[in-house]
Write a protein that holds these residues in place. Sequence first.
Motif, mmCIF file in Angstrom:
data_model
loop_
_atom_site.group_PDB
_atom_site.id
_atom_site.type_symbol
_atom_site.label_atom_id
_atom_site.label_comp_id
_atom_site.label_asym_id
_atom_site.label_seq_id
_atom_site.Cartn_x
_atom_site.Cartn_y
_atom_site.Cartn_z
ATOM 1 N N SER A 93 0.860 -1.152 0.166
ATOM 2 C CA SER A 93 -0.066 0.024 -0.242
ATOM 3 C C SER A 93 0.784 1.289 -0.032
ATOM 4 O O SER A 93 0.269 2.399 -0.458
ATOM 5 C CB SER A 93 -0.962 0.234 1.226
ATOM 6 N N ASN A 94 2.232 1.185 0.358
ATOM 7 C CA ASN A 94 3.139 2.185 0.418
ATOM 8 C C ASN A 94 3.298 2.917 -1.119
ATOM 9 O O ASN A 94 3.643 3.819 -1.402
ATOM 10 C CB ASN A 94 4.449 2.025 0.912
ATOM 11 N N LYS A 97 0.349 5.216 -1.239
ATOM 12 C CA LYS A 97 0.731 6.269 -0.366
ATOM 13 C C LYS A 97 1.566 7.194 -0.836
ATOM 14 O O LYS A 97 1.518 8.504 -0.796
ATOM 15 C CB LYS A 97 1.043 5.638 0.910
ATOM 16 N N GLU A 98 2.777 6.600 -1.442
ATOM 17 C CA GLU A 98 3.670 7.536 -2.098
ATOM 18 C C GLU A 98 3.217 8.472 -3.385
ATOM 19 O O GLU A 98 3.543 9.663 -3.397
ATOM 20 C CB GLU A 98 5.001 6.657 -2.737
ATOM 21 N N SER A 101 1.324 11.252 -1.808
ATOM 22 C CA SER A 101 2.140 12.202 -1.413
ATOM 23 C C SER A 101 2.706 13.104 -2.140
ATOM 24 O O SER A 101 2.811 14.471 -2.154
ATOM 25 C CB SER A 101 3.126 11.653 -0.458
ATOM 26 N N ASN A 106 -5.537 13.995 -0.499
ATOM 27 C CA ASN A 106 -6.057 13.276 0.570
ATOM 28 C C ASN A 106 -6.346 11.879 -0.192
ATOM 29 O O ASN A 106 -6.748 11.995 -1.202
ATOM 30 C CB ASN A 106 -7.125 13.666 1.483
ATOM 31 N N PRO A 107 -6.214 10.786 0.210
ATOM 32 C CA PRO A 107 -6.595 9.403 -0.350
ATOM 33 C C PRO A 107 -7.948 9.308 -0.653
ATOM 34 O O PRO A 107 -8.242 8.988 -1.469
ATOM 35 C CB PRO A 107 -6.156 8.296 0.715
ATOM 36 N N SER A 124 -4.911 -0.262 -2.816
ATOM 37 C CA SER A 124 -5.265 0.984 -2.709
ATOM 38 C C SER A 124 -6.304 1.191 -1.719
ATOM 39 O O SER A 124 -6.237 2.233 -1.283
ATOM 40 C CB SER A 124 -5.636 1.356 -4.289
ATOM 41 N N ALA A 127 -4.736 1.857 1.321
ATOM 42 C CA ALA A 127 -4.104 3.176 1.243
ATOM 43 C C ALA A 127 -5.054 4.496 1.494
ATOM 44 O O ALA A 127 -5.033 5.790 1.711
ATOM 45 C CB ALA A 127 -3.236 3.579 0.144
#
Length: 165
Positions: A93-94, A97-98, A101, A106-107, A124, A127
């Motif tokens: 999930s990173n 998240k990357e 970012s 926002n997700p 996803s 995330a």
Amino acid sequence: MRKKVVIFDWGDTVMRDFSEFSGPMVDWPRVEIIDGIEESLALISSQFITCLASNAGNSNAELMGLALERVGIRGYFTHLFTSKELGYNKPDSNFFKEIISRIGVNPSECIMIGNDYERDIVSSKMAGMETILYTEKRIEEPKQLADFVIRSMNDLIHLLNTWGD
């Protein structure tokens, strides 16, 4: 919260993934888009930040962009992301998240569209994104983490136009 970003998986979601070819897609003897994707992207990219995200083991974002140019759809994407640049692979999930970012949203403002339930949808969702599973096949078992399931890219236009109604 209003959706701002639509993230597409690459292989078999935007571009047809031919298992008989190897190496970077831009060098394949044949490249092909998924039916209905160009019409969908034309409308979606005028309303959302549109991204492409892929593990793309043989390509980085530049090579992915060149493959998209071969079929005339590069201009629809604001951002291209691959695991090479992000430092993470799906289903981590990173990976997502990357992307969140780097875009600076926002997700909950993001929708992920992909054809692989585990790699695209589950990760996803973990995330914090909303999800659309794209599959040309009939689904036999429930896919609880997919907010929606579509079987045609033409269905995507209607779905995104009515999202949140």
